[in-house]
Scaffold this motif. Sequence first.
Motif, short mmCIF file in Angstrom:
data_model
loop_
_atom_site.label_atom_id
_atom_site.label_comp_id
_atom_site.label_asym_id
_atom_site.label_seq_id
_atom_site.Cartn_x
_atom_site.Cartn_y
_atom_site.Cartn_z
N ARG A 1 6.34 -2.83 1.27
CA ARG A 1 6.92 -1.92 2.26
C ARG A 1 8.11 -2.64 2.87
O ARG A 1 7.97 -3.75 3.39
CB ARG A 1 5.91 -1.61 3.38
CG ARG A 1 5.02 -0.45 3.07
CD ARG A 1 4.05 -0.21 4.19
NE ARG A 1 4.59 0.65 5.24
CZ ARG A 1 4.72 1.96 5.12
NH1 ARG A 1 4.37 2.57 4.01
NH2 ARG A 1 5.20 2.67 6.12
N THR B 1 10.47 -6.83 6.85
CA THR B 1 11.38 -6.18 7.81
C THR B 1 12.70 -6.93 7.80
O THR B 1 12.74 -8.14 8.00
CB THR B 1 10.79 -6.21 9.24
OG1 THR B 1 9.49 -5.62 9.22
CG2 THR B 1 11.68 -5.44 10.21
N GLY C 1 9.35 -0.12 6.58
CA GLY C 1 8.49 1.05 6.69
C GLY C 1 8.47 1.95 5.46
O GLY C 1 7.73 2.93 5.44
N GLU D 1 4.55 -6.63 3.80
CA GLU D 1 5.44 -5.83 4.64
C GLU D 1 6.68 -6.68 4.97
O GLU D 1 6.55 -7.80 5.51
CB GLU D 1 4.68 -5.48 5.93
CG GLU D 1 5.49 -4.80 6.98
CD GLU D 1 5.10 -3.33 7.12
OE1 GLU D 1 3.94 -3.01 6.81
OE2 GLU D 1 5.96 -2.54 7.51
#
Length: 160
Positions: A6, A71, A9, A69
């Motif tokens: 991911r 970011t 998101g 995840e």
Amino acid sequence: MEAQVRVNGEERLLRFAGDAVLLDVLREAGYTEVKEGCREGACGSCLVLLDGLLVNACQVLAGSVEGREITTVRGIGTFQVPHPIQEAFVEAGAVQCGFCTPGLVLAAYALLEANPHPREAEIARALDGHLCRCTGSVKVLEAVRLAAERLGKGSRGKRS
Ligand code: FES
Ligand code: FES
């Protein structure tokens, strides 16, 4: 090889050679806000959050990120909807060429998430692994102080 991750998101399937590092794979996938500087883990330009922890993407094998995840700076704020830290960087004059800015903003974000009221030395320590050729450190420190002051007054958190 491939990895399902991911990023900011969104589910992404990344494909890459077995020896690829996350920095190159992210940039090839369009995340060009992750900057390539030293490739030695020394400048902080390629910083991303991996499961919420800061890592230099040039030092992470892409083959190790399956299911994780990621970011990038675009995940915390954009030109259209900037995060208060990004606004503070602009206002304090801490952005010149901007090459180092994504990494610095993410470092400041991680610091203020963990410690909303950092002392001067804690801010300096959090930014220690970053090189900025343009501003020196004074304006960057000022930007993080400004962001801490504002976020401490209640506007803290993601705005996306
Ligand atoms: S390019 Fe990764 S730390 Fe410099
Ligand atoms: S603003 Fe140019 S390297 Fe930091």
